[in-house]
Scaffold this motif. Structure first.
Motif, PDB file in Angstrom:
ATOM      1  N   MET A 184     -28.322 -10.933 -30.556  1.00  0.00           N
ATOM      2  CA  MET A 184     -28.338 -10.470 -29.178  1.00  0.00           C
ATOM      3  C   MET A 184     -29.190  -9.216 -29.095  1.00  0.00           C
ATOM      4  SD  MET A 184     -25.172  -9.148 -26.852  1.00  0.00           S
ATOM      5  CE  MET A 184     -24.979 -10.281 -25.508  1.00  0.00           C
ATOM      6  N   SER A 185     -29.955  -9.077 -28.037  1.00  0.00           N
ATOM      7  CA  SER A 185     -30.769  -7.889 -27.841  1.00  0.00           C
ATOM      8  C   SER A 185     -29.900  -6.736 -27.341  1.00  0.00           C
ATOM      9  CB  SER A 185     -31.888  -8.198 -26.844  1.00  0.00           C
ATOM     10  OG  SER A 185     -31.336  -8.541 -25.593  1.00  0.00           O
ATOM     11  N   THR A 186     -30.463  -5.547 -27.363  1.00  0.00           N
ATOM     12  CA  THR A 186     -29.740  -4.368 -26.913  1.00  0.00           C
ATOM     13  C   THR A 186     -29.533  -4.429 -25.407  1.00  0.00           C
ATOM     14  OG1 THR A 186     -30.758  -3.119 -28.704  1.00  0.00           O
ATOM     15  CG2 THR A 186     -29.753  -1.853 -26.925  1.00  0.00           C
ATOM     16  N   VAL A 187     -28.338  -4.058 -24.974  1.00  0.00           N
ATOM     17  CA  VAL A 187     -27.997  -4.028 -23.549  1.00  0.00           C
ATOM     18  C   VAL A 187     -27.881  -2.567 -23.136  1.00  0.00           C
ATOM     19  CG1 VAL A 187     -26.256  -4.676 -21.839  1.00  0.00           C
ATOM     20  CG2 VAL A 187     -26.798  -6.228 -23.725  1.00  0.00           C
ATOM     21  N   PHE A 188     -28.454  -2.238 -21.971  1.00  0.00           N
ATOM     22  CA  PHE A 188     -28.447  -0.863 -21.494  1.00  0.00           C
ATOM     23  C   PHE A 188     -27.690  -0.745 -20.172  1.00  0.00           C
ATOM     24  CE2 PHE A 188     -32.190  -1.074 -24.207  1.00  0.00           C
ATOM     25  CZ  PHE A 188     -32.046   0.084 -24.959  1.00  0.00           C
ATOM     26  N   ALA A 189     -27.105   0.427 -19.956  1.00  0.00           N
ATOM     27  CA  ALA A 189     -26.459   0.713 -18.674  1.00  0.00           C
ATOM     28  C   ALA A 189     -27.500   0.541 -17.575  1.00  0.00           C
ATOM     29  CB  ALA A 189     -25.895   2.131 -18.669  1.00  0.00           C
ATOM     30  N   GLY A 190     -27.121  -0.140 -16.507  1.00  0.00           N
ATOM     31  CA  GLY A 190     -28.022  -0.389 -15.392  1.00  0.00           C
ATOM     32  C   GLY A 190     -28.799  -1.679 -15.487  1.00  0.00           C
ATOM     33  N   ASP A 191     -28.715  -2.379 -16.619  1.00  0.00           N
ATOM     34  CA  ASP A 191     -29.432  -3.653 -16.755  1.00  0.00           C
ATOM     35  C   ASP A 191     -28.966  -4.659 -15.699  1.00  0.00           C
ATOM     36  OD1 ASP A 191     -30.869  -2.748 -18.925  1.00  0.00           O
ATOM     37  OD2 ASP A 191     -29.907  -4.058 -20.405  1.00  0.00           O
ATOM     38  N   VAL A 192     -29.905  -5.388 -15.165  1.00  0.00           N
ATOM     39  CA  VAL A 192     -29.641  -6.455 -14.188  1.00  0.00           C
ATOM     40  C   VAL A 192     -30.229  -7.745 -14.750  1.00  0.00           C
ATOM     41  CG1 VAL A 192     -30.176  -7.278 -11.863  1.00  0.00           C
ATOM     42  CG2 VAL A 192     -29.640  -4.865 -12.229  1.00  0.00           C
ATOM     43  N   GLY A 193     -29.494  -8.840 -14.622  1.00  0.00           N
ATOM     44  CA  GLY A 193     -29.974 -10.126 -15.097  1.00  0.00           C
ATOM     45  C   GLY A 193     -29.567 -10.449 -16.523  1.00  0.00           C
ATOM     46  N   THR A 194     -28.762  -9.593 -17.134  1.00  0.00           N
ATOM     47  CA  THR A 194     -28.269  -9.853 -18.485  1.00  0.00           C
ATOM     48  C   THR A 194     -27.235 -10.970 -18.429  1.00  0.00           C
ATOM     49  OG1 THR A 194     -28.645  -7.566 -19.158  1.00  0.00           O
ATOM     50  CG2 THR A 194     -27.078  -8.842 -20.472  1.00  0.00           C
ATOM     51  N   GLU A 195     -27.403 -11.976 -19.270  1.00  0.00           N
ATOM     52  CA  GLU A 195     -26.450 -13.089 -19.313  1.00  0.00           C
ATOM     53  C   GLU A 195     -25.338 -12.780 -20.295  1.00  0.00           C
ATOM     54  OE1 GLU A 195     -28.456 -16.767 -20.151  1.00  0.00           O
ATOM     55  OE2 GLU A 195     -29.531 -16.737 -18.247  1.00  0.00           O
ATOM     56  N   ILE A 196     -24.120 -12.781 -19.799  1.00  0.00           N
ATOM     57  CA  ILE A 196     -22.937 -12.600 -20.638  1.00  0.00           C
ATOM     58  C   ILE A 196     -22.275 -13.959 -20.747  1.00  0.00           C
ATOM     59  CG2 ILE A 196     -20.668 -11.517 -20.787  1.00  0.00           C
ATOM     60  CD1 ILE A 196     -21.908  -9.115 -19.268  1.00  0.00           C
ATOM     61  N   VAL A 197     -22.310 -14.531 -21.941  1.00  0.00           N
ATOM     62  CA  VAL A 197     -21.772 -15.874 -22.184  1.00  0.00           C
ATOM     63  C   VAL A 197     -20.564 -15.748 -23.111  1.00  0.00           C
ATOM     64  CG1 VAL A 197     -22.261 -18.184 -23.072  1.00  0.00           C
ATOM     65  CG2 VAL A 197     -24.056 -16.895 -21.890  1.00  0.00           C
ATOM     66  N   LEU A 198     -19.438 -16.304 -22.671  1.00  0.00           N
ATOM     67  CA  LEU A 198     -18.221 -16.285 -23.469  1.00  0.00           C
ATOM     68  C   LEU A 198     -17.830 -17.710 -23.832  1.00  0.00           C
ATOM     69  CD1 LEU A 198     -16.169 -13.630 -21.476  1.00  0.00           C
ATOM     70  CD2 LEU A 198     -17.523 -13.284 -23.533  1.00  0.00           C
ATOM     71  N   ASP A 199     -17.718 -17.972 -25.128  1.00  0.00           N
ATOM     72  CA  ASP A 199     -17.293 -19.281 -25.626  1.00  0.00           C
ATOM     73  C   ASP A 199     -15.776 -19.342 -25.562  1.00  0.00           C
ATOM     74  OD1 ASP A 199     -16.612 -21.572 -27.034  1.00  0.00           O
ATOM     75  OD2 ASP A 199     -18.010 -21.189 -28.669  1.00  0.00           O
ATOM     76  N   CYS A 200     -15.240 -20.284 -24.808  1.00  0.00           N
ATOM     77  CA  CYS A 200     -13.797 -20.407 -24.609  1.00  0.00           C
ATOM     78  C   CYS A 200     -13.136 -21.276 -25.670  1.00  0.00           C
ATOM     79  CB  CYS A 200     -13.509 -20.959 -23.218  1.00  0.00           C
ATOM     80  SG  CYS A 200     -14.107 -19.859 -21.912  1.00  0.00           S
ATOM     81  N   GLY A 201     -13.917 -21.995 -26.466  1.00  0.00           N
ATOM     82  CA  GLY A 201     -13.365 -22.801 -27.536  1.00  0.00           C
ATOM     83  C   GLY A 201     -12.740 -24.114 -27.096  1.00  0.00           C
ATOM     84  N   VAL A 202     -12.751 -24.381 -25.804  1.00  0.00           N
ATOM     85  CA  VAL A 202     -12.237 -25.643 -25.247  1.00  0.00           C
ATOM     86  C   VAL A 202     -13.175 -26.085 -24.130  1.00  0.00           C
ATOM     87  CG1 VAL A 202      -9.810 -25.151 -25.786  1.00  0.00           C
ATOM     88  CG2 VAL A 202     -10.736 -24.502 -23.560  1.00  0.00           C
TER      89      VAL A 202
END
Length: 92
Positions: A1-19
């Motif tokens: 994953m690349s570095t995420v900065f405060a104020g970033d817009v358009g960052t994709e946060i993907v969470l694997d739920c395992g189901v």
């Protein structure tokens, strides 16, 4: 994953739920900010087992360790996923 900065817009946060979450009627990402405040972001389906939130202006409003947790509701069941930590850096 690349570095995420405060104020970033358009960052994709993907969470694997395992189901399989494709039948979910509610998909959210619960975020605990570094200062302890809690916010809830709407999420979309991503693949079969994951949900995704794309950040908008104001979402990542401070640097530090953010705790993220998936929340979904499927007919007859609702619950939470594991907690992930996202480190958000200060821009120069």
């Amino acid at each position: 994953m690349s570095t995420v900065f405060a104020g970033d817009v358009g960052t994709e946060i993907v969470l694997d739920c395992g189901v399989d979450t494709t039948a979910a009627t509610v998909r959210s990402v619960i975020a605990r900010k570094p200062n302890g405040a809690k916010v809830t972001w709407s999420a979309l389906q991503e693949g079969t087992n994951s949900i995704k939130h794309v950040t908008v202006s104001g979402d990542l409003d401070m640097a530090g360790a953010w705790k993220l947790q998936a929340y979904i509701e499927i007919l007859g069941w609702k619950g939470y996923g594991g907690v992930a930590v996202l480190t958000v850096e200060n821009p120069l």
